[in-house]
Motif scaffolding. Sequence first.
Motif, PDB file in Angstrom:
ATOM      1  N   HIS A 156       0.763  -1.422   0.230  1.00  0.00           N
ATOM      2  CA  HIS A 156       0.084   0.616   0.276  1.00  0.00           C
ATOM      3  C   HIS A 156       1.094   1.743   0.104  1.00  0.00           C
ATOM      4  O   HIS A 156       1.872   1.227   0.597  1.00  0.00           O
ATOM      5  CB  HIS A 156      -0.656  -0.055   1.628  1.00  0.00           C
ATOM      6  CG  HIS A 156      -2.502  -1.234   1.726  1.00  0.00           C
ATOM      7  ND1 HIS A 156      -2.832  -0.906   0.736  1.00  0.00           N
ATOM      8  CD2 HIS A 156      -2.340  -1.951   1.662  1.00  0.00           C
ATOM      9  CE1 HIS A 156      -3.840  -1.963   0.739  1.00  0.00           C
ATOM     10  NE2 HIS A 156      -3.316  -2.861   1.591  1.00  0.00           N
ATOM     11  N   ASN A 157      -0.006   2.103  -0.508  1.00  0.00           N
ATOM     12  CA  ASN A 157       0.674   3.828  -0.673  1.00  0.00           C
ATOM     13  C   ASN A 157       1.898   3.946  -1.201  1.00  0.00           C
ATOM     14  O   ASN A 157       3.281   4.182  -0.687  1.00  0.00           O
ATOM     15  CB  ASN A 157       0.772   4.294   1.063  1.00  0.00           C
ATOM     16  CG  ASN A 157      -0.826   4.601   1.130  1.00  0.00           C
ATOM     17  OD1 ASN A 157      -1.581   4.564   0.292  1.00  0.00           O
ATOM     18  ND2 ASN A 157      -1.071   3.769   2.922  1.00  0.00           N
TER      19      ASN A 157
ATOM     20  N   ASN B 100      -4.132   5.748  -4.949  1.00  0.00           N
ATOM     21  CA  ASN B 100      -5.932   5.758  -3.780  1.00  0.00           C
ATOM     22  C   ASN B 100      -6.025   7.063  -4.010  1.00  0.00           C
ATOM     23  O   ASN B 100      -5.538   8.073  -3.935  1.00  0.00           O
ATOM     24  CB  ASN B 100      -5.163   4.501  -2.511  1.00  0.00           C
ATOM     25  CG  ASN B 100      -4.297   5.194  -2.386  1.00  0.00           C
ATOM     26  OD1 ASN B 100      -4.520   6.387  -2.257  1.00  0.00           O
ATOM     27  ND2 ASN B 100      -3.600   4.590  -1.814  1.00  0.00           N
TER      28      ASN B 100
ATOM     29  N   ASP C  27      -1.856   1.482  -5.379  1.00  0.00           N
ATOM     30  CA  ASP C  27      -1.190  -0.174  -4.371  1.00  0.00           C
ATOM     31  C   ASP C  27      -0.373  -0.559  -4.932  1.00  0.00           C
ATOM     32  O   ASP C  27      -1.082  -0.815  -6.445  1.00  0.00           O
ATOM     33  CB  ASP C  27      -2.443  -0.382  -3.882  1.00  0.00           C
ATOM     34  CG  ASP C  27      -3.171   1.093  -2.759  1.00  0.00           C
ATOM     35  OD1 ASP C  27      -2.102   1.585  -1.570  1.00  0.00           O
ATOM     36  OD2 ASP C  27      -4.123   1.254  -3.039  1.00  0.00           O
TER      37      ASP C  27
ATOM     38  N   THR D 254      -8.936  -2.176  -5.208  1.00  0.00           N
ATOM     39  CA  THR D 254      -7.831  -2.476  -3.429  1.00  0.00           C
ATOM     40  C   THR D 254      -8.650  -2.607  -2.333  1.00  0.00           C
ATOM     41  O   THR D 254      -8.981  -2.510  -1.321  1.00  0.00           O
ATOM     42  CB  THR D 254      -7.362  -0.827  -3.516  1.00  0.00           C
ATOM     43  OG1 THR D 254      -6.332  -1.355  -3.664  1.00  0.00           O
ATOM     44  CG2 THR D 254      -6.664  -0.483  -2.058  1.00  0.00           C
TER      45      THR D 254
END
Length: 141
Positions: free
Chosen positions: A51-52, A64, A70, A104
């Motif tokens: 993530h991120n 996101n 992601d 996601t």
Amino acid sequence: MYLASTGLVGKDILNLDKVWQFKLLYMAAQVCADNPGIIAALRHYEALILHNIVPARTPRRWLNAAGKADLIMGINHPRIPSVVNTPNGDVALVGVALLHPKETAYISQGGAEARSEVADKLRQLPPELLNNPRRKPVVSG
């Protein structure tokens, strides 16, 4: 780690750092280098989410809510082996794919079962479509 993408085809190796797909791959590789147990976890879960990741000019529709990307690990290319034997031991080759925010969200809501479902759907895509910024999400919602 590798990321299958037609966006990298024909690029001069000295200019790869200007291609957003390569930048995402580089950032993902840095995350994995900082987490030596990640391959064992990948063997256990078959797919893992990163993530991120700093977006590096990733198209906006792929970012996101935090404005980052992601990725999912464990989406291997059908013609690339998952392990290569070397004189110093086995080397795992791990394919990564960009996740659409809808994918996601689906995984976040559905947990491990949803992650496996998304991973399976991504594995069924033609490799040239997998990290294409025009790819449609593999889930609805």
